[in-house]
Design an enzyme around this catalytic site. Structure first.
Site, PDB file in Angstrom:
ATOM      1  N   ASP A  53       0.882  -1.149   0.000  1.00 17.89           N
ATOM      2  CA  ASP A  53       0.000   0.000   0.000  1.00 17.89           C
ATOM      3  C   ASP A  53       0.930   1.212   0.000  1.00 17.89           C
ATOM      4  O   ASP A  53       2.115   1.102   0.334  1.00 17.89           O
ATOM      5  CB  ASP A  53      -0.902  -0.042   1.244  1.00 17.89           C
ATOM      6  CG  ASP A  53      -1.735   1.204   1.372  1.00 17.89           C
ATOM      7  OD1 ASP A  53      -1.825   1.752   2.482  1.00 17.89           O
ATOM      8  OD2 ASP A  53      -2.292   1.658   0.351  1.00 17.89           O
ATOM      9  N   ASP A  62      -0.016   5.174   0.803  1.00 18.69           N
ATOM     10  CA  ASP A  62      -0.197   6.175   1.866  1.00 18.69           C
ATOM     11  C   ASP A  62      -0.068   5.512   3.222  1.00 18.69           C
ATOM     12  O   ASP A  62      -0.706   4.502   3.502  1.00 18.69           O
ATOM     13  CB  ASP A  62      -1.590   6.817   1.753  1.00 18.69           C
ATOM     14  CG  ASP A  62      -1.799   7.503   0.416  1.00 18.69           C
ATOM     15  OD1 ASP A  62      -2.767   7.157  -0.278  1.00 18.69           O
ATOM     16  OD2 ASP A  62      -0.990   8.372   0.062  1.00 18.69           O
TER      17      ASP A  62
END
Lengths: 282, 174
Positions: A7, A9
């Site tokens: 992922d 952020d």
């Protein structure tokens, strides 16, 4: 492991700052021949913009084709549903997008036409409403979306379910999930959600790169999306604590009696992904 | 709010005296307002109140506009909290009426067109309930609830129904 899905952020960066050590980790992975791919629920940016962002924040060698954003995957999903099976492009219908230019661009790049805002009904029918992160969302757009959704053939799709996103100063901004809730309530329909924890984005990754889930790790910061996504796709999971979820939350899920809660418990956790670097040497 | 985007809105100063966010029907609802609401709601002592949960406000010809319930859901989702809903079926409004007028539930009839708001509130408050069919509800919806095995759905069934409240005039002529 043969490869890692990251992922973005809260894992690689927070706002405009790379997580210290993250660029070095990716560089080491590259040098040791391990694949690194990126899967993000953020529907604001096109993958081309994300490629530039990676570079700007100090990550070398990440190309757009390695990045799977919910914006891209929503466009691919709509292309499949509206244009798939050799459908004639002009009969595919238009898509009404609630979102910014990054999302709209991905939909256009997939060969789909967008409905304009405030346009009257006649003309090519609107065959899908796509809800993404839309900081220009208004009641008028909500009403317009509902008008299209009166046609049961019109799809309701959401880029991701995230209810809010953290900012570096501790504040939060509303996420796509909150806008989707408004559209669902008004239309009486349930949205098809493309992003994590649903598995469609993993299907896109497998189609492009042929990843073996049993030899791939998912690294994320949000239990309800990243870790559950890993579980749903058959991947081992690593929670990093530089983002949304706190260790106490993972512990609470672990202590819970509910079977569903167990799926939110990561296999491993690290304070930051930089902590994975020493492990690479082994 | 000053500025075109979230970066600007999030810098706008918050009013220290705000203790509640109230969500009502707002045809000017926007992401910017949702953003501000979320900022206030992150203060632990800030209340979240909604006027009602209606999904849709019907217009003539079968069209509808989004109801307050949609905006309440957006705020609840962003804030990950449940709103206190003042409107029907919550009994708060009945309590307001009973506080101002000498209402005896056993001698009062609630007349409405919506099962999950009007009729439910009436039943929960011990009133006799009368459904009129000139609004959103069709009779087979009522039958569905009546025949259901779920006790909660039985609370949506009115004591009486009329095709229109004009039919009540017949009662006066006698």
């Amino acid at each position: 492991a043969q490869g890692l899905l990251f992922d973005c952020d809260g894992v690689l960066w927070a706002g405009e700052r790379a997580v210290p050590g993250a660029p070095e980790l990716l560089e080491r992975l590259r040098r040791s021949g391990k694949a690194a791919l990126f899967v993000s629920n953020n529907s604001r940016r096109s993958v081309a913009e994300l490629e530039r962002r990676f570079s700007r924040l100090g990550f070398q060698g990440v190309r757009a084709e390695h990045v799977f954003s919910s914006a891209l995957c929503s466009a691919l999903f709509l292309r499949q549903r509206l244009l798939g099976g050799g459908g004639n492009g002009s009969r595919a219908g238009r898509v009404f997008v609630l979102g910014g230019e990054g999302l709209r661009g991905e939909v256009r790049d997939a060969g789909l036409r967008l409905a304009g805002e405030g346009e009257p009904a006649p003309g090519e029918p609107v065959r899908a409403v796509l809800v993404g992160y839309d900081d220009q969302f208004t009641f008028a757009k909500l009403a317009q979306a509902c008008g299209y959704l009166r046609d049961p053939q019109c799809l309701l799709v959401a880029t991701d379910p995230d209810p809010w996103h953290p900012l570096s100063d501790g504040q939060r901004t509303p996420g796509t999930g909150s806008l989707t809730a408004a559209v669902e309530t008004a239309s009486g329909r349930k949205a098809l959600v493309v992003g994590k924890p649903n598995t469609y984005m993993f299907d896109c990754i497998v189609e492009r790169f042929g990843v073996d889930p049993s030899r791939t790790l998912m690294v994320g910061d949000r239990l309800e999306t990243d870790i559950l996504f890993g579980k749903n796709c058959g991947l081992a999971t690593i929670l990093t604590l530089t983002g949304v979820s706190r260790l106490e939350e993972a512990q609470a899920y672990m202590a819970s009696d509910s079977a569903a809660a167990k799926d939110l418990v990561p296999n491993y956790y690290v304070d930051s992904i930089a902590d994975l670097i020493p492990g690479l040497d082994e | 709010l000053p500025g075109p985007g979230p970066a600007d809105w999030l810098q706008a100063p918050l009013e220290p005296a705000v203790r509640a966010v109230l969500v009502g029907f707002d045809e000017h609802f926007s992401y910017a307002k949702l953003c501000q609401a979320l900022r206030y709601l992150l203060r632990p002592e800030c209340l979240l109140v909604g006027t009602n949960r209606d999904h849709r406000l019907p217009l003539e010809g079968g069209a509808a506009i989004p109801g307050t319930g949609c905006l309440v859901k957006a705020v609840e989702t962003a804030a990950q909290r449940e709103a206190f809903i003042v409107g029907k079926p919550n009994r708060f409004m009945f309590d307001c009426v009973a506080g101002e007028f000498p209402v005896e539930p056993a001698r009062t009839i609630m007349v409405g067109d919506r099962l999950d708001t009007d009729i439910l509130m009436g039943n929960e408050c011990g009133l006799t309930t009368l459904l009129t069919l000139t609004g959103v509800t069709a009779l087979d919806e009522v039958r569905g609830h009546q025949e259901s095995a779920c006790p909660a759905r039985h609370r949506l069934v009115p004591d009486y129904y009329v095709d229109s409240i004009a039919d009540l005039l017949l009662g006066f002529k006698q």
